[in-house]
Motif scaffolding. Structure first.
Motif, PDB file in Angstrom:
ATOM      1  N   ALA A  93      -6.611  -0.793   8.947  1.00 50.61           N
ATOM      2  CA  ALA A  93      -5.601  -1.842   9.066  1.00 50.61           C
ATOM      3  C   ALA A  93      -5.759  -2.889   7.973  1.00 50.61           C
ATOM      4  O   ALA A  93      -4.785  -3.285   7.323  1.00 50.61           O
ATOM      5  CB  ALA A  93      -5.670  -2.497  10.439  1.00 50.61           C
ATOM      6  N   GLY A  94      -6.981  -3.362   7.763  1.00 49.17           N
ATOM      7  CA  GLY A  94      -7.203  -4.392   6.766  1.00 49.17           C
ATOM      8  C   GLY A  94      -6.902  -3.910   5.357  1.00 49.17           C
ATOM      9  O   GLY A  94      -6.312  -4.636   4.546  1.00 49.17           O
ATOM     10  N   SER A  95      -7.291  -2.685   5.050  1.00 48.94           N
ATOM     11  CA  SER A  95      -7.027  -2.128   3.722  1.00 48.94           C
ATOM     12  C   SER A  95      -5.535  -1.984   3.487  1.00 48.94           C
ATOM     13  O   SER A  95      -5.022  -2.338   2.412  1.00 48.94           O
ATOM     14  CB  SER A  95      -7.728  -0.773   3.574  1.00 48.94           C
ATOM     15  OG  SER A  95      -9.132  -0.905   3.651  1.00 48.94           O
ATOM     16  N   GLU A  96      -4.819  -1.476   4.485  1.00 51.35           N
ATOM     17  CA  GLU A  96      -3.368  -1.305   4.340  1.00 51.35           C
ATOM     18  C   GLU A  96      -2.671  -2.652   4.246  1.00 51.35           C
ATOM     19  O   GLU A  96      -1.735  -2.828   3.448  1.00 51.35           O
ATOM     20  CB  GLU A  96      -2.805  -0.504   5.513  1.00 51.35           C
ATOM     21  CG  GLU A  96      -1.340  -0.108   5.369  1.00 51.35           C
ATOM     22  CD  GLU A  96      -1.109   0.889   4.244  1.00 51.35           C
ATOM     23  OE1 GLU A  96      -0.368   0.528   3.298  1.00 51.35           O
ATOM     24  OE2 GLU A  96      -1.650   2.005   4.299  1.00 51.35           O
ATOM     25  N   ALA A  97      -3.107  -3.625   5.027  1.00 49.10           N
ATOM     26  CA  ALA A  97      -2.512  -4.961   4.973  1.00 49.10           C
ATOM     27  C   ALA A  97      -2.697  -5.579   3.590  1.00 49.10           C
ATOM     28  O   ALA A  97      -1.768  -6.182   3.028  1.00 49.10           O
ATOM     29  CB  ALA A  97      -3.130  -5.859   6.043  1.00 49.10           C
ATOM     30  N   ALA A  98      -3.891  -5.445   3.027  1.00 51.04           N
ATOM     31  CA  ALA A  98      -4.170  -5.994   1.703  1.00 51.04           C
ATOM     32  C   ALA A  98      -3.289  -5.339   0.644  1.00 51.04           C
ATOM     33  O   ALA A  98      -2.735  -6.011  -0.237  1.00 51.04           O
ATOM     34  CB  ALA A  98      -5.647  -5.802   1.357  1.00 51.04           C
ATOM     35  N   TRP A  99      -3.156  -4.039   0.718  1.00 47.68           N
ATOM     36  CA  TRP A  99      -2.342  -3.280  -0.241  1.00 47.68           C
ATOM     37  C   TRP A  99      -0.878  -3.730  -0.193  1.00 47.68           C
ATOM     38  O   TRP A  99      -0.259  -3.983  -1.227  1.00 47.68           O
ATOM     39  CB  TRP A  99      -2.465  -1.803   0.082  1.00 47.68           C
ATOM     40  CG  TRP A  99      -1.660  -0.861  -0.769  1.00 47.68           C
ATOM     41  CD1 TRP A  99      -0.432  -0.331  -0.482  1.00 47.68           C
ATOM     42  CD2 TRP A  99      -2.036  -0.325  -2.042  1.00 47.68           C
ATOM     43  NE1 TRP A  99      -0.018   0.504  -1.491  1.00 47.68           N
ATOM     44  CE2 TRP A  99      -0.990   0.527  -2.461  1.00 47.68           C
ATOM     45  CE3 TRP A  99      -3.155  -0.478  -2.863  1.00 47.68           C
ATOM     46  CZ2 TRP A  99      -1.038   1.220  -3.672  1.00 47.68           C
ATOM     47  CZ3 TRP A  99      -3.210   0.218  -4.069  1.00 47.68           C
ATOM     48  CH2 TRP A  99      -2.153   1.043  -4.454  1.00 47.68           C
ATOM     49  N   GLN A 100      -0.340  -3.826   1.025  1.00 51.36           N
ATOM     50  CA  GLN A 100       1.069  -4.197   1.175  1.00 51.36           C
ATOM     51  C   GLN A 100       1.328  -5.619   0.699  1.00 51.36           C
ATOM     52  O   GLN A 100       2.302  -5.885  -0.023  1.00 51.36           O
ATOM     53  CB  GLN A 100       1.490  -4.045   2.639  1.00 51.36           C
ATOM     54  CG  GLN A 100       1.448  -2.616   3.171  1.00 51.36           C
ATOM     55  CD  GLN A 100       2.494  -1.715   2.553  1.00 51.36           C
ATOM     56  OE1 GLN A 100       3.574  -2.168   2.178  1.00 51.36           O
ATOM     57  NE2 GLN A 100       2.186  -0.433   2.457  1.00 51.36           N
ATOM     58  N   ALA A 101       0.464  -6.553   1.093  1.00 48.73           N
ATOM     59  CA  ALA A 101       0.657  -7.946   0.705  1.00 48.73           C
ATOM     60  C   ALA A 101       0.508  -8.127  -0.802  1.00 48.73           C
ATOM     61  O   ALA A 101       1.269  -8.870  -1.438  1.00 48.73           O
ATOM     62  CB  ALA A 101      -0.336  -8.843   1.450  1.00 48.73           C
ATOM     63  N   ALA A 102      -0.469  -7.442  -1.375  1.00 51.72           N
ATOM     64  CA  ALA A 102      -0.689  -7.554  -2.814  1.00 51.72           C
ATOM     65  C   ALA A 102       0.514  -7.042  -3.595  1.00 51.72           C
ATOM     66  O   ALA A 102       0.897  -7.622  -4.623  1.00 51.72           O
ATOM     67  CB  ALA A 102      -1.951  -6.790  -3.213  1.00 51.72           C
ATOM     68  N   HIS A 103       1.121  -5.965  -3.114  1.00 52.73           N
ATOM     69  CA  HIS A 103       2.278  -5.414  -3.807  1.00 52.73           C
ATOM     70  C   HIS A 103       3.531  -6.278  -3.629  1.00 52.73           C
ATOM     71  O   HIS A 103       4.518  -6.077  -4.347  1.00 52.73           O
ATOM     72  CB  HIS A 103       2.538  -3.978  -3.365  1.00 52.73           C
ATOM     73  CG  HIS A 103       1.692  -2.978  -4.096  1.00 52.73           C
ATOM     74  ND1 HIS A 103       0.398  -2.696  -3.728  1.00 52.73           N
ATOM     75  CD2 HIS A 103       1.932  -2.230  -5.196  1.00 52.73           C
ATOM     76  CE1 HIS A 103      -0.113  -1.799  -4.560  1.00 52.73           C
ATOM     77  NE2 HIS A 103       0.796  -1.502  -5.463  1.00 52.73           N
TER      78      HIS A 103
END
Length: 447
Positions: free
Chosen positions: A13-23
């Motif tokens: 969850a944290g990895s996916e959240a970081a990826w989406q927000a960063a993009h």
């Protein structure tokens, strides 16, 4: 408030959240306590480490709700799904991955983003300002768990989760075992032989059940009342429910033919699935266990083909925590008492890698939109994402709330497709067609 998004927990969850927000253009700090602070289940400090299984389950996006969730995550440029595809292993109709390079790639891809910083530290409190997502998963540290309990005014609910053993392939007796996917499912020969099968006759099965029931097991400590999530029951608990339970569960013998004895129908079959790309490791499918280590080796070596099995990792049991999300979270996954904090992943009461990553995807996009001052429409309930977030943030009954996998029972009915012999197949296809259209419409808000 600062314009930086802080995410606590570097799992799915944290990895996916970081990826989406960063993009979306937001500065992200991803806080991960490993490897400085270890957990019972993790082996490394990599982001996105798979703990229990190496499978993301069914990849069928027309007849299976989790496969539909795969599709929606891919459509949203999901980190977890694209990385899983990169490290995919043959597993019939399932999406299984080589877990170590998978986590290494997740880590490398996040660290390569210029607006993502990974900070290896333990967060022990709930901050009063800033934008935060807590995606600490089922193994939330004790100090942070206490801070959450103090804030919510109620003890976090909890259940126990179990891990299946992993066996070295070269220790398996292939004169007794064979490679075959159930019903020869798969488009290629590799997919049709994705599982390793160990057959049992009736006498062997009965002796195995006897040993399983009598084995030394890890039990709850006094005062612990947590139960198990039904989707990840230890094999001992299943056996206690009835001697035939395992034969109708992970040991069902259907759809398989033993080439060593093609005319003899096995009474039960234990399946193992490849755990890495080299094919040197196999995990025992559905064999989560709470047997103590010594008992595990004795009992599991009763399985034909595994008499001399060498274990790369034995199974185990650990305590998981999750929030009563229908009571505590709003429809943006924000803590009602502190709107600067969102929760995502398994701690919200979803169960499974895919569901956890999906809630991280939503939380990351919602938090980034808030930071950027953008209004987002509600996630459509007709999508798999929407059905799941609606369930955990208000659709479920708070008094009986328990962890939930995505399933078509969470979807609103499709008009004109009720009952009948052709009802379920047509209904599931209608669900997925409707969900894909709704999800694409929602994603258009980001273009």
């Amino acid at each position: 408030m600062t314009k930086t998004l802080h995410i606590v927990g570097g799992g799915m969850a944290g990895s996916e959240a970081a990826w989406q927000a960063a993009h979306m253009g937001v500065e992200v700090v991803l806080h991960e306590m490993r490897p400085k602070v270890e957990t019972f289940a993790h082996q490394t400090g990599n982001l996105g480490e798979m703990v229990c299984s190496n499978s993301f389950r069914s990849d069928d996006d027309e007849q299976n709700a989790v496969g539909l969730l795969h599709w929606e995550m891919r459509a949203a440029n999901g980190l977890i799904m694209s990385t899983a595809e990169q490290h995919r292993l043959p597993a019939g109709g399932a999406l299984a991955v080589d877990r170590e390079p998978f986590a290494e790639t997740v880590t490398a891809r996040l660290k390569a983003l210029p607006n993502v910083t990974v900070s290896y530290e333990e967060i022990t409190d709930l901050p009063t300002d800033g934008h935060w997502i807590f995606a600490t998963g089922p193994l939330t540290s004790a100090s942070l768990g206490q801070a959450i309990q103090q804030e919510t005014g109620a003890e976090a609910l909890a259940f126990f989760d179990a891990i299946a053993p992993i066996i070295y392939a070269d220790s398996i007796d292939m004169s007794k075992a064979w490679m075959q996917s159930r019903y020869d499912k798969g488009e290629t020969e590799e997919e049709r032989t994705a599982y390793l099968n160990c057959p049992m006759d009736k006498g062997q099965y009965e002796a195995f059940i006897d040993a399983l029931l009598a084995a030394d097991k890890t039990e709850f400590h006094e005062g612990e009342t947590a139960g198990y999530f039904d989707g990840c029951l230890p094999i001992e608990v299943m056996a206690e429910r009835g001697r035939e339970t395992l034969r109708h569960g992970p040991m069902k013998p259907v759809g398989l033919t033993n080439p060593h004895q093609p005319d003899i129908k096995a009474h039960a079959v234990v399946q193992l699935r490849r755990d890495n790309a080299l094919g040197t490791l196999f995990n025992i499918v559905g064999f989560q266990t709470k047997m103590k280590y010594g008992a595990q080796t004795e009992v599991l070596r009763m399985i034909p083909g595994l008499e001399n099995a060498s274990f790369a990792r034995l199974g185990g049991i650990h305590r998981n925590t999750f929030l009563n999300s229908p009571t505590l979270l709003d429809n943006q996954m924000r803590l009602k008492s502190r709107s600067n904090i969102r929760f995502a992943g398994q701690i919200t009461g979803v169960e499974g890698y895919v569901e956890s990553a999906a809630m991280g995807l939503l939380a990351g996009r919602m938090a980034a939109a808030e930071i950027l001052g953008r209004d987002l429409p509600e996630v459509p309930q007709d999508s798999a994402m929407g059905a799941l977030i609606h369930h955990i943030t208000g659709g479920a009954e708070a008094k009986t709330f328990q962890p939930m996998n995505v399933n078509f029972g969470l979807f609103s009915p499709v008009d004109g497709l009720k009952g009948g012999r052709r009802g379920r197949k047509d209904r599931y296809k209608a669900y997925t067609d409707r969900a894909k259209a709704a999800w694409q419409d929602w994603l258009a808000n980001f273009s």
